[in-house]
Design a protein around this motif. Structure first.
Motif, mmCIF file in Angstrom:
data_model
loop_
_atom_site.group_PDB
_atom_site.id
_atom_site.type_symbol
_atom_site.label_atom_id
_atom_site.label_comp_id
_atom_site.label_asym_id
_atom_site.label_seq_id
_atom_site.Cartn_x
_atom_site.Cartn_y
_atom_site.Cartn_z
ATOM 1 N N PRO A 86 -3.202 -4.416 0.613
ATOM 2 C CA PRO A 86 -2.906 -5.433 -0.395
ATOM 3 C C PRO A 86 -1.616 -5.097 -1.148
ATOM 4 C CG PRO A 86 -4.563 -3.947 -1.224
ATOM 5 C CD PRO A 86 -4.291 -3.540 0.194
ATOM 6 N N PRO A 87 -1.020 -6.090 -1.793
ATOM 7 C CA PRO A 87 0.128 -5.798 -2.642
ATOM 8 C C PRO A 87 -0.345 -5.063 -3.892
ATOM 9 C CG PRO A 87 -0.529 -8.060 -2.930
ATOM 10 C CD PRO A 87 -1.393 -7.486 -1.840
ATOM 11 N N TRP B 271 -4.170 -13.078 1.716
ATOM 12 C CA TRP B 271 -4.776 -13.303 0.396
ATOM 13 C C TRP B 271 -5.707 -12.155 0.052
ATOM 14 C CZ3 TRP B 271 -10.078 -13.656 0.061
ATOM 15 C CH2 TRP B 271 -10.767 -13.969 1.225
ATOM 16 N N ILE B 272 -5.847 -11.928 -1.253
ATOM 17 C CA ILE B 272 -6.792 -10.931 -1.744
ATOM 18 C C ILE B 272 -7.311 -11.363 -3.106
ATOM 19 C CG2 ILE B 272 -4.975 -9.468 -2.731
ATOM 20 C CD1 ILE B 272 -6.966 -7.091 -1.880
ATOM 21 N N ASP B 273 -8.608 -11.246 -3.273
ATOM 22 C CA ASP B 273 -9.257 -11.508 -4.553
ATOM 23 C C ASP B 273 -9.647 -10.150 -5.120
ATOM 24 O OD1 ASP B 273 -10.961 -12.075 -6.657
ATOM 25 O OD2 ASP B 273 -11.831 -13.824 -5.673
ATOM 26 N N ALA C 187 7.725 -6.910 -12.951
ATOM 27 C CA ALA C 187 7.145 -5.709 -12.337
ATOM 28 C C ALA C 187 7.600 -5.557 -10.887
ATOM 29 C CB ALA C 187 5.619 -5.778 -12.389
ATOM 30 N N SER C 188 7.706 -4.318 -10.446
ATOM 31 C CA SER C 188 8.024 -4.026 -9.041
ATOM 32 C C SER C 188 6.720 -3.853 -8.270
ATOM 33 C CB SER C 188 8.835 -2.735 -8.944
ATOM 34 O OG SER C 188 10.057 -2.877 -9.598
ATOM 35 N N PHE C 189 6.576 -4.594 -7.193
ATOM 36 C CA PHE C 189 5.372 -4.536 -6.364
ATOM 37 C C PHE C 189 5.689 -3.981 -4.988
ATOM 38 C CE2 PHE C 189 3.342 -7.058 -9.478
ATOM 39 C CZ PHE C 189 1.989 -7.112 -9.190
ATOM 40 N N GLU C 190 4.724 -3.291 -4.423
ATOM 41 C CA GLU C 190 4.748 -2.974 -3.005
ATOM 42 C C GLU C 190 4.086 -4.165 -2.330
ATOM 43 O OE1 GLU C 190 2.774 0.751 -2.323
ATOM 44 O OE2 GLU C 190 3.910 1.735 -3.911
ATOM 45 N N PRO C 191 4.763 -4.827 -1.399
ATOM 46 C CA PRO C 191 4.179 -6.028 -0.791
ATOM 47 C C PRO C 191 2.991 -5.693 0.103
ATOM 48 C CG PRO C 191 6.294 -5.508 0.223
ATOM 49 C CD PRO C 191 6.102 -4.541 -0.903
ATOM 50 N N ALA C 192 2.220 -6.708 0.392
ATOM 51 C CA ALA C 192 1.107 -6.568 1.333
ATOM 52 C C ALA C 192 1.670 -6.350 2.731
ATOM 53 C CB ALA C 192 0.253 -7.829 1.305
ATOM 54 N N THR C 193 0.845 -5.757 3.586
ATOM 55 C CA THR C 193 1.268 -5.576 4.981
ATOM 56 C C THR C 193 0.216 -6.124 5.936
ATOM 57 O OG1 THR C 193 0.288 -3.363 5.169
ATOM 58 C CG2 THR C 193 2.592 -3.479 4.445
#
Length: 149
Positions: free
Chosen positions: A59-60, A45-47, A124-130
């Motif tokens: 983060p994504p 998770w990220i806020d 939208a295209s996202f880079e996922p979180a790692t």
């Protein structure tokens, strides 16, 4: 002379001003840490309103950047309230391990731009979180702001 006003607009205005002055627009990271997907399915998770995150290395992020997403929404044409000159949407959503978005939830909003924002984010295209070098799904909360051109 009596003045009448819509209390929803007043509350939205106060929330926007508070967000802008204090930078405190989040419902709280503890809320995301307690999210069922985080607790029960080990999502990260990220806020992004506070910068706080849990159990993520990166983060994504949208490949085009969050600013490009905000630029795709034009006021007032894509929002429900034609009189609004500035709008915000505090949105919670999931980015899966493939970078696809879903599970949208409008936490707070004014101006009625949430539906347009969700359509833009969905495509939208996202880079996922790692985490530990692996792509992981994550719950994201971010404040999006829109101004009329």
């Amino acid at each position: 002379m009596k003045f009448s006003f819509d209390s929803r607009w007043t509350i939205s205005f106060v929330l926007v001003v508070t967000c802008m002055l204090t930078g405190s627009c989040s419902t709280g990271s503890a809320t995301l840490a307690e999210h069922p997907l985080v607790k029960n399915h080990n999502y990260g998770w990220i806020d992004l309103t506070t910068g706080e995150s849990g159990n993520l290395d990166t983060p994504p992020r949208p490949e085009s950047g969050y600013e490009a997403i905000e630029d795709e929404i034009s006021l007032p044409m894509m929002c429900d309230d034609p009189a609004v000159a500035e709008a915000f949407v505090l949105l919670e959503f999931v980015v899966d391990q493939k970078g696809q978005t879903g599970n949208f939830k409008i936490v707070r909003s004014n101006g009625g731009c949430g539906d347009s924002l969700m359509r833009v984010l969905y495509s939208a295209s996202f880079e996922p979180a790692t985490r530990d070098g692996q792509n992981v799904p994550s719950v994201v909360q971010r404040l999006f702001r829109f101004k009329s051109n």
